[in-house]
Design a protein around this motif. Sequence first.
Motif, short mmCIF file in Angstrom:
data_model
loop_
_atom_site.label_atom_id
_atom_site.label_comp_id
_atom_site.label_asym_id
_atom_site.label_seq_id
_atom_site.Cartn_x
_atom_site.Cartn_y
_atom_site.Cartn_z
N MET A 1 46.98 74.95 45.47
CA MET A 1 46.26 76.11 44.92
C MET A 1 46.83 76.51 43.56
O MET A 1 46.08 76.93 42.68
N ASP A 2 48.14 76.33 43.34
CA ASP A 2 48.72 76.68 42.04
C ASP A 2 48.13 75.82 40.93
O ASP A 2 47.76 76.33 39.87
N HIS A 3 47.98 74.53 41.19
CA HIS A 3 47.36 73.62 40.21
C HIS A 3 45.92 74.03 39.95
O HIS A 3 45.48 74.13 38.79
N LEU A 4 45.19 74.28 41.02
CA LEU A 4 43.78 74.65 40.88
C LEU A 4 43.62 75.94 40.10
O LEU A 4 42.78 76.03 39.19
N GLU A 5 44.39 76.95 40.43
CA GLU A 5 44.29 78.23 39.74
C GLU A 5 44.59 78.08 38.24
O GLU A 5 43.94 78.72 37.41
N ARG A 6 45.57 77.23 37.90
CA ARG A 6 45.87 76.97 36.49
C ARG A 6 44.67 76.32 35.79
O ARG A 6 44.31 76.71 34.67
N MET A 7 44.07 75.35 36.45
CA MET A 7 42.92 74.66 35.86
C MET A 7 41.75 75.61 35.65
O MET A 7 41.11 75.61 34.60
N LEU A 8 41.47 76.44 36.64
CA LEU A 8 40.34 77.36 36.53
C LEU A 8 40.61 78.48 35.54
O LEU A 8 39.71 78.92 34.83
N ALA A 9 41.86 78.93 35.46
CA ALA A 9 42.20 79.99 34.52
C ALA A 9 42.04 79.51 33.08
O ALA A 9 41.73 80.31 32.19
N LYS A 10 42.25 78.22 32.83
CA LYS A 10 42.11 77.67 31.49
C LYS A 10 40.66 77.38 31.12
O LYS A 10 40.38 77.04 29.98
N ALA A 11 39.76 77.49 32.09
CA ALA A 11 38.35 77.14 31.82
C ALA A 11 37.76 78.08 30.77
O ALA A 11 37.90 79.29 30.86
N ASP A 12 37.11 77.48 29.80
CA ASP A 12 36.42 78.24 28.77
C ASP A 12 34.95 77.79 28.76
O ASP A 12 34.52 77.05 29.65
N ASP A 13 34.20 78.23 27.77
CA ASP A 13 32.78 77.88 27.73
C ASP A 13 32.56 76.37 27.68
O ASP A 13 31.56 75.87 28.18
N PHE A 14 33.49 75.65 27.09
CA PHE A 14 33.38 74.19 27.02
C PHE A 14 33.73 73.53 28.35
O PHE A 14 33.00 72.68 28.84
N SER A 15 34.84 73.92 28.95
CA SER A 15 35.35 73.20 30.12
C SER A 15 34.89 73.75 31.47
O SER A 15 34.99 73.05 32.48
N ALA A 16 34.38 74.97 31.52
CA ALA A 16 33.95 75.55 32.80
C ALA A 16 32.89 74.70 33.50
O ALA A 16 32.99 74.47 34.72
N PRO A 17 31.88 74.17 32.80
CA PRO A 17 30.91 73.32 33.49
C PRO A 17 31.54 72.04 34.05
O PRO A 17 31.11 71.53 35.08
N ILE A 18 32.58 71.55 33.40
CA ILE A 18 33.28 70.36 33.89
C ILE A 18 34.05 70.71 35.16
O ILE A 18 34.01 69.97 36.15
#
Length: 139
Positions: A25-42
């Motif tokens: 969950m720590d890895h996942l939360e880091r990835m989702l927290a970094k999501a911006d308009d470009f990377s969120a759809p990915i």
Amino acid sequence: MAERPEFQSELFKQGKQNRGEVAGMDHLERMLAKADDFSAPIQQLVTEYCWGHVWGRDGQDGRPGLPRKTRSMLNLVMLAALGRGHEFKLHTKGALVNGVTRDEIREIIMQVGIYVGVPAMMESTRLAQEVFAEVDAKK
């Protein structure tokens, strides 16, 4: 911070649970927290399609599927063959969570050596040892 609209579907929520349980969950939360308009759809695609739809097919609900342990073993082979070291390490940690033993990981890596090549086997061995050291350091 408000949750992104891309991250609201039921399939995303199922995928997030699966992804968090396997990858951490720590890895996942880091990835989702970094999501911006470009990377969120990915992130949405990876979480819904890979982790929700495919990893959700574990045979537990009467649908056909594979157990997580089997999926982890398959992923290690494919990632080693493709030379995807970062993902190999992530999925080695997940494989341990999913019940794959260190002895089984060694056997998987040896199989990679026979069918993919010795360099892939040696790199995967080194990466697995790094993961084992990280896991042992947290004990």
